[in-house]
Design a protein around this motif. Structure first.
Motif, mmCIF file in Angstrom:
data_model
loop_
_atom_site.group_PDB
_atom_site.id
_atom_site.type_symbol
_atom_site.label_atom_id
_atom_site.label_comp_id
_atom_site.label_asym_id
_atom_site.label_seq_id
_atom_site.Cartn_x
_atom_site.Cartn_y
_atom_site.Cartn_z
ATOM 1 N N LYS A 163 20.146 -56.597 67.557
ATOM 2 C CA LYS A 163 19.448 -56.328 66.642
ATOM 3 C C LYS A 163 20.205 -55.821 65.439
ATOM 4 N N GLY A 164 19.582 -55.911 64.292
ATOM 5 C CA GLY A 164 20.321 -55.705 62.881
ATOM 6 C C GLY A 164 20.434 -54.030 62.724
ATOM 7 N N GLN A 165 21.016 -53.942 61.775
ATOM 8 C CA GLN A 165 20.881 -52.102 61.414
ATOM 9 C C GLN A 165 19.418 -51.608 60.886
ATOM 10 N N ASP A 166 19.054 -50.512 61.298
ATOM 11 C CA ASP A 166 17.878 -50.061 60.702
ATOM 12 C C ASP A 166 18.109 -49.298 59.477
ATOM 13 N N PRO A 167 17.271 -49.135 58.473
ATOM 14 C CA PRO A 167 17.499 -48.468 57.153
ATOM 15 C C PRO A 167 18.023 -47.326 57.337
ATOM 16 N N ARG A 168 18.689 -46.729 56.273
ATOM 17 C CA ARG A 168 19.427 -45.434 56.380
ATOM 18 C C ARG A 168 18.011 -44.567 56.351
ATOM 19 N N ALA A 169 16.990 -44.520 55.610
ATOM 20 C CA ALA A 169 16.086 -43.820 55.587
ATOM 21 C C ALA A 169 15.543 -43.465 56.793
ATOM 22 N N PHE A 170 15.119 -44.416 57.648
ATOM 23 C CA PHE A 170 14.559 -44.641 59.065
ATOM 24 C C PHE A 170 15.453 -43.728 59.947
ATOM 25 N N VAL A 171 16.809 -44.020 59.886
ATOM 26 C CA VAL A 171 17.704 -43.191 60.765
ATOM 27 C C VAL A 171 18.035 -41.672 60.497
ATOM 28 N N HIS A 210 23.662 -32.790 53.272
ATOM 29 C CA HIS A 210 24.438 -33.735 53.038
ATOM 30 C C HIS A 210 23.438 -34.898 52.591
ATOM 31 N N GLU A 211 22.360 -35.193 53.394
ATOM 32 C CA GLU A 211 21.598 -36.172 53.002
ATOM 33 C C GLU A 211 20.873 -36.136 51.546
ATOM 34 N N GLY A 212 20.633 -34.886 51.372
ATOM 35 C CA GLY A 212 19.913 -34.428 50.108
ATOM 36 C C GLY A 212 20.787 -34.621 49.031
ATOM 37 N N THR A 213 21.948 -34.151 49.073
ATOM 38 C CA THR A 213 22.865 -34.477 48.007
ATOM 39 C C THR A 213 23.228 -35.612 47.848
ATOM 40 N N PHE A 214 23.525 -36.296 49.003
ATOM 41 C CA PHE A 214 24.078 -37.624 48.959
ATOM 42 C C PHE A 214 22.887 -38.714 48.182
ATOM 43 N N ARG A 215 21.642 -38.404 48.713
ATOM 44 C CA ARG A 215 20.502 -39.286 47.949
ATOM 45 C C ARG A 215 20.522 -39.080 46.458
ATOM 46 N N LYS A 216 20.920 -37.750 45.921
ATOM 47 C CA LYS A 216 20.449 -37.174 44.754
ATOM 48 C C LYS A 216 21.614 -37.962 43.813
ATOM 49 N N TYR A 217 22.701 -37.968 44.356
ATOM 50 C CA TYR A 217 23.971 -38.424 43.377
ATOM 51 C C TYR A 217 24.225 -40.045 43.850
ATOM 52 N N GLU A 220 22.771 -45.989 44.258
ATOM 53 C CA GLU A 220 22.888 -47.089 45.012
ATOM 54 C C GLU A 220 21.847 -47.186 46.163
ATOM 55 N N LEU A 221 21.736 -46.157 46.736
ATOM 56 C CA LEU A 221 20.739 -46.113 47.888
ATOM 57 C C LEU A 221 19.285 -46.501 47.530
ATOM 58 N N ASN A 222 18.907 -46.120 46.218
ATOM 59 C CA ASN A 222 17.444 -46.266 45.986
ATOM 60 C C ASN A 222 16.737 -45.090 46.827
ATOM 61 N N LEU A 223 17.263 -43.945 47.063
ATOM 62 C CA LEU A 223 16.385 -42.968 47.711
ATOM 63 C C LEU A 223 16.484 -41.811 46.741
ATOM 64 N N THR A 224 16.732 -41.761 45.513
ATOM 65 C CA THR A 224 16.631 -40.627 44.774
ATOM 66 C C THR A 224 15.438 -39.838 44.661
ATOM 67 N N ASN A 225 14.346 -40.942 44.905
ATOM 68 C CA ASN A 225 13.042 -40.124 44.896
ATOM 69 C C ASN A 225 12.507 -39.186 46.159
ATOM 70 N N ASP A 226 13.553 -39.430 47.122
ATOM 71 C CA ASP A 226 13.297 -38.564 48.199
ATOM 72 C C ASP A 226 14.495 -37.573 48.484
ATOM 73 N N TYR A 227 15.096 -36.931 47.649
ATOM 74 C CA TYR A 227 15.968 -36.169 48.043
ATOM 75 C C TYR A 227 15.641 -34.472 48.155
ATOM 76 N N THR A 228 14.671 -34.135 47.476
ATOM 77 C CA THR A 228 14.326 -32.780 47.408
ATOM 78 C C THR A 228 13.736 -32.269 48.858
ATOM 79 N N ARG A 229 13.053 -33.225 49.433
ATOM 80 C CA ARG A 229 12.620 -32.911 51.009
ATOM 81 C C ARG A 229 13.888 -32.410 51.840
ATOM 82 N N PHE A 230 15.007 -33.069 51.854
ATOM 83 C CA PHE A 230 16.024 -32.613 52.706
ATOM 84 C C PHE A 230 16.730 -31.443 52.185
ATOM 85 N N LEU A 231 16.791 -31.110 50.842
ATOM 86 C CA LEU A 231 17.343 -29.918 50.643
ATOM 87 C C LEU A 231 16.430 -28.626 50.900
#
Length: 594
Positions: A163-171, A210-217, A220-231
């Motif tokens: 199979k291919g990769q699962d999306p980062r958000a899922f993993v 790590h995941e929260g700040t990575f998404r914030k900054y 290119e991931l298009n995940l900046t709307n979901d970084y505060t949950r991780f923080l």
């Protein structure tokens, strides 16, 4: 029966399967006669099996690959990266050897139906397995962003094999699930050389930050709307360790800080959440003696990060080395070879090595001769997780969320400063232009506090293997392309670098010109260790001075082969082309297919 069961665990953990082999990224070795009923029958079996996972724990001894390193004489990945030497045709990994750790974990988790024992006892070991699976995938996300998520030990005909990769958000959410299960079910009372509830919460807080700040900054991931949950998860997990774990910051002064990294034993140390026990009687050792001028040295950038003892930023960059450590944060002397430092407390004072910049690392260097018994035979214990990191995770997450206050600083950063006698950090701390230059994209309601927390993290956790990941998650990779420097040299000539008032090294233009030391008394001159900018044939040596005959030690290779950090491509690594040819569902990310 017991002997056969031990053979079984050894085979599974080394990657031997019960199926035929296939040359793919989850390749398995030939069939054996060992079968499942021989193992996974009791919780003792689970304990024995999970003990094999501990070899996957890191032994962090340095900040190689980051801007905390000035120069090195070994191959490191980021050096290859910024010099354009990595591509999908040259990069390794993603093969069976890379994934067999995951298969060993999933094999256990898929074979629990015959285990006799209470559910809490079983869940304790399941939690340990899921802790290590989370650690495995944490590393994979950092490298590849999108990766295939597997929960079973795949066999040849499994449809998910290709199979291919699962999306980062899922993993990432699956990693959270594993770590939350581990934190909820692993016992809190185990020895600190074993995975405990508190170790699981620490890894959870590290991953979430790590995941929260990575998404914030990283837009290119298009995940900046979901970084505060991780923080917020990072805040909650770290808070539990701080308030419920019973851990405290150890000691009072730089010597106690240093002892966290060069002591004979960390047993009973209340700051240590998880540590690795090294013992000559067990023939279990590491290579900490290599940190001092063997393969690398620390950078001026790191050295300049240490505050003055009054809490102000250091700005006297041309200060002589013999006085560079005067009135500085005491953690600097516990990390970098300072004037007057002697190996194992012996009489011979250490002379710095200008060819590597002069800032030799002494953090993790054994404090006694019996702990250093030869090449890669060092036996001081090494912390894996300690409370200091948890405090800094808590402070940084709150600063990024914009919720931090003075009480938070007093419960986190200021406990670390208090240990070494440094002034408290206050919410009104002035914005340091040097930190703004380092991290121009940082954003927060109180930017000066966030940047000072980043400084505190850099100096408190220096050489503990975290700096590279910090640069990646803050989108500060451009710092890696900078040519790092060493100590300042005001002019060619002889210098006292041991602090005893007698010159002991000389930096000269060439072996053919020793005029700068002509007036040095002959006995002293004879004892000098001499370094030359050019060899007898007039060729450049490995280092030069940034101003010609004066300036900061710089490195010839960086001048001749400049570094380039390409964003966002270099925040990730390529899947080897051969693996994509084997499985066309795998896709490169962020330009690595070019």
């Amino acid at each position: 029966m017991k002997f056969n069961r031990l053979i079984y665990i050894a085979l599974v953990l080394s990657g031997v399967s019960v199926s035929s082999c296939k040359k793919d990224f989850l390749q398995r070795d030939p069939q054996t006669s060992i079968t499942k009923p021989l193992f996974f029958l009791t919780t003792t079996d689970l304990e024995t099996y999970t003990n094999g996972f501990y070899e996957n724990l890191p032994t962090p001894l340095n900040d190689m690959n980051s801007d905390n390193i000035a120069t090195h004489n070994v191959t490191v990945e980021t050096d290859q990266l910024v010099r354009g030497q990595i591509s999908q045709d040259t990069y390794g990994g993603w093969d069976y050897d890379d994934w067999k750790k995951l298969r060993a974990i999933n094999y256990m988790l898929s074979n629990l139906d015959q285990v006799a024992g209470t559910q809490p006892e079983i869940d304790h070991y399941v939690g340990i397995a899921r802790f290590f699976r989370a650690m495995f995938y944490f590393d994979k996300i950092k490298k590849y962003s999108n990766v295939p998520w597997y929960t079973t030990a795949l066999e040849d005909k499994d449809p998910d094999l290709y199979k291919g990769q699962d999306p980062r958000a899922f993993v990432a959410d699956k990693v959270l699930e594993d770590l939350q299960f581990a934190a909820d079910h692993i016992k809190a009372s185990e020895k600190n050389t074993r995975i405990t509830k508190w170790a699981a919460l620490t890894l959870l807080s590290r991953f979430a930050l790590h995941e929260g700040t990575f998404r914030k900054y990283h837009s290119e991931l298009n995940l900046t709307n979901d970084y505060t949950r991780f923080l917020n998860i990072a805040v909650d997990a770290s808070s539990k360790v701080m308030t419920e774990g019973g851990f405290i910051i150890f000691g009072n002064g730089s010597a106690d800080y240093a002892s966290l990294f060069n002591a004979t034993s960390l047993s009973g140390n209340k700051e240590i959440i998880l540590w690795k026990d090294f013992d000559p009687a067990l023939n279990v050792s590491h290579g900490a003696s290599l940190v001092l001028n063997f393969n690398f040295a620390l950078s001026r950038s790191l050295a300049d990060s240490y505050l003055n003892t009054d809490g102000t930023p250091f700005t006297d960059f041309t200060k002589p080395f013999a006085h560079l450590f005067d009135n500085r944060d005491p953690r600097m002397m516990a990390t970098i070879n300072y004037p007057g430092w002697a190996q194992f407390g012996g009489a011979a004072l250490n002379r710095i090595n200008p060819t590597m910049g002069g800032y030799g690392q002494i953090k993790f260097y054994p404090s006694r001769g019996d702990l250093n018994q030869g090449y890669e035979k060092q036996y001081n214990d090494i912390p894996v997780f300690r409370l200091a990191e948890v405090l800094l995770i808590n402070a940084e997450a709150k600063a990024e969320l914009g919720t931090i206050n003075q009480l938070d600083l007093d419960k986190t950063v200021n406990l670390l400063r208090k240990r070494v006698g440094m002034p408290n950090m206050n919410m009104g701390v002035a914005l340091d232009p040097a930190l703004v230059t380092l991290y121009p994209n940082a954003t927060a309601n109180n930017l000066s506090v966030l940047l000072e927390i980043r400084r505190e993290r850099r100096v408190e956790l220096a050489c503990e293997g975290l700096r590279y990941d910090d640069l990646m998650r803050w989108k500060a990779g451009k710092l890696i392309q900078n040519s790092q420097q060493g100590i300042y040299v005001p002019a060619l000539g002889a210098y006292d670098v041991t602090g005893d008032g007698v010159v002991d090294i000389a930096i000269l233009a060439s072996v053919n010109d020793e005029s700068p030391i002509a007036n040095v008394p002959e006995p002293v001159k004879t004892a000098l260790t001499k370094y030359y900018l050019k060899d007898a044939g007039g060729r450049d040596n490995t280092f030069y001075l940034s101003g010609g005959n004066s300036g900061f030690i710089s490195f010839t290779r960086d001048r001749e082969f400049p570094r380039t950090f390409i964003e966002p491509k270099y925040y990730y690594r390529p899947i080897p082309r051969q693996q994509i040819l084997l499985n066309d569902k795998l896709k490169q990310v962020f330009g690595w297919d070019q």
